[in-house]
Design an enzyme around this catalytic site. Structure first.
Site, short mmCIF file in Angstrom:
data_model
loop_
_atom_site.label_atom_id
_atom_site.label_comp_id
_atom_site.label_asym_id
_atom_site.label_seq_id
_atom_site.Cartn_x
_atom_site.Cartn_y
_atom_site.Cartn_z
N ASN A 53 -24.40 -3.61 3.80
CA ASN A 53 -24.76 -4.38 2.61
C ASN A 53 -26.23 -4.08 2.35
OD1 ASN A 53 -25.43 -6.11 0.61
ND2 ASN A 53 -24.46 -7.93 1.51
N ARG B 64 -23.00 -10.24 -12.51
CA ARG B 64 -24.34 -10.84 -12.47
C ARG B 64 -25.28 -10.10 -13.44
NH1 ARG B 64 -26.09 -11.54 -6.45
NH2 ARG B 64 -27.67 -12.83 -7.49
N HIS C 164 -20.68 -6.31 -0.65
CA HIS C 164 -21.54 -7.34 -1.24
C HIS C 164 -20.81 -8.67 -1.22
CE1 HIS C 164 -24.33 -4.34 -2.65
NE2 HIS C 164 -23.28 -3.63 -3.02
N LEU C 165 -21.54 -9.72 -0.88
CA LEU C 165 -20.94 -11.07 -0.90
C LEU C 165 -20.58 -11.46 -2.32
CD1 LEU C 165 -23.56 -12.75 1.47
CD2 LEU C 165 -21.15 -12.39 2.02
N SER C 166 -21.51 -11.24 -3.23
CA SER C 166 -21.28 -11.63 -4.63
C SER C 166 -20.68 -10.46 -5.41
CB SER C 166 -22.61 -12.04 -5.27
OG SER C 166 -23.50 -10.93 -5.31
N HIS D 11 -29.66 -1.32 -5.56
CA HIS D 11 -29.95 -1.01 -6.96
C HIS D 11 -31.17 -0.11 -7.13
CE1 HIS D 11 -27.16 -4.31 -7.11
NE2 HIS D 11 -28.04 -5.13 -6.55
N TYR E 151 -24.28 -17.06 -2.62
CA TYR E 151 -23.97 -16.36 -1.36
C TYR E 151 -23.21 -17.20 -0.34
CZ TYR E 151 -27.25 -13.03 -3.35
OH TYR E 151 -27.85 -12.13 -4.18
N GLU F 299 -19.57 0.17 1.59
CA GLU F 299 -20.60 -0.73 1.05
C GLU F 299 -19.97 -2.08 0.72
OE1 GLU F 299 -22.12 0.85 -2.63
OE2 GLU F 299 -23.05 -1.05 -3.21
N PRO G 215 -32.38 -6.47 2.90
CA PRO G 215 -33.41 -7.50 2.78
C PRO G 215 -32.88 -8.87 2.35
CG PRO G 215 -33.59 -5.87 1.01
CD PRO G 215 -32.61 -5.33 2.01
N ASN G 216 -33.48 -9.88 2.95
CA ASN G 216 -33.21 -11.30 2.67
C ASN G 216 -31.87 -11.80 3.20
OD1 ASN G 216 -35.67 -11.73 1.19
ND2 ASN G 216 -34.77 -10.47 -0.41
N ARG H 30 -30.19 -19.40 1.42
CA ARG H 30 -30.56 -18.61 0.24
C ARG H 30 -29.49 -18.75 -0.85
NH1 ARG H 30 -29.73 -12.09 -0.10
NH2 ARG H 30 -30.79 -11.90 -2.10
N ALA I 277 -30.72 -5.90 -2.04
CA ALA I 277 -31.45 -5.49 -3.25
C ALA I 277 -31.65 -3.98 -3.31
CB ALA I 277 -32.79 -6.21 -3.31
N ARG J 177 -28.07 -5.47 -11.60
CA ARG J 177 -27.23 -5.40 -10.39
C ARG J 177 -25.96 -4.59 -10.62
NH1 ARG J 177 -29.67 -9.28 -6.93
NH2 ARG J 177 -30.58 -10.94 -8.17
N ASP K 266 -29.82 8.88 0.28
CA ASP K 266 -29.98 10.19 0.91
C ASP K 266 -29.73 10.13 2.41
OD1 ASP K 266 -30.55 11.33 -1.51
OD2 ASP K 266 -32.71 11.56 -1.17
C1 DQA Z 1 -25.99 -8.66 -2.49
C2 DQA Z 1 -26.13 -8.44 -4.00
C3 DQA Z 1 -27.50 -7.85 -4.34
O1 DQA Z 1 -27.61 -7.66 -5.74
C4 DQA Z 1 -28.61 -8.78 -3.90
O2 DQA Z 1 -29.86 -8.21 -4.15
C5 DQA Z 1 -28.46 -9.21 -2.48
C6 DQA Z 1 -27.14 -9.48 -1.94
C7 DQA Z 1 -24.68 -9.38 -2.13
O3 DQA Z 1 -24.30 -9.33 -0.96
O4 DQA Z 1 -24.05 -10.01 -2.98
O5 DQA Z 1 -29.46 -9.41 -1.79
O6 DQA Z 1 -25.98 -7.39 -1.86
#
Ligand code: DQA
Length: 146
Positions: free
Chosen positions: A75, A108, A101-103, A81, A23, A99, A10-11, A18, A78, A112, A88
C-alpha cells in the site's frame, strides 16, 4: 517457507486514529496480525515494513531479492499518486506485486484517481478496508503458488 514483503507507505502507522471515517478503526498492528494469520494458514511467512520516507521504501523494495522475498504486497499510500521512484523499484526487482488501498481511491479527490504504481503490478485492490489487504494477500499467494 516462502516469504512475502508487506509494505505500508506514509501515515499508515497512524491508522486507528487517522481519518477513521475513511480508513476505519483498525490499527496497522491489527492489519499485520490479520495478514500473518492468513499467511500462516497458507504456509507463508510475512515480513511487514512501514515507512514515511520514499527512499527507505525504494531501498526496501530494492533489497527484496537479496532478502529472498517471493512477492510484494504494497500500500504505497500517498506515494501511489506521485512516486516514479517506487514504480521503478518495483520494475527493477521483477517480483510478483499487488497494490492495495483501504479506501476506494477512484471515489475520492481527482488527484487520487491516478496510480503510478498500478500499471507495473499484477493488480490493484481498492476500497474494501482491511479486506483489501486480505484479498491482496490471497491474490499474491495465488500467483507465487502457481
Ligand atoms: C490509501 C489511499 C491514498 O490515496 C492515501 O494517500 C493513503 C491511503 C488507502 O489505503 O486508501 O494514505 O493508500
Amino acid at each position: 517457507m516462502k516469504k512475502i514483503l508487506v509494505i505500508h507507505g506514509p501515515n499508515m502507522h497512524l491508522l486507528g486514529q487517522r481519518q477513521k471515517e475513511i480508513y476505519g478503526q483498525a490499527t496497522l498492528e491489527d492489519i499485520n496480525k490479520e495478514l500473518k494469520k492468513l499467511a500462516k494458514e497458507c504456509g507463508i511467512e510475512i515480513i511487514d515494513y512501514q515507512s514515511n520516507h520514499e527512499g527507505d521504501i525504494v531501498d526496501k523494495i530494492g533489497s527484496a531479492n537479496i532478502e529472498k522475498f517471493s512477492a510484494i504486497l504494497i500500500n504505497p499510500a500517498a506515494y501511489t499518486h506521485t512516486s516514479v521512484a517506487i514504480r521503478d523499484a518495483i520494475l527493477s526487482v521483477n517480483l510478483p506485486t499487488v497494490e492495495v488501498h483501504l479506501s476506494n481511491i477512484y471515489s475520492r479527490e481527482d488527484f487520487r484517481h491516478k496510480s503510478l504504481i498500478a500499471p507495473v503490478v499484477h493488480g490493484q485492490i481498492s476500497g474494501f478496508g482491511v479486506n483489501s489487504y486480505l484479498l491482496g494477500l490471497q491474490a499474491v499467494i495465488g500467483i507465487i503458488k502457481k
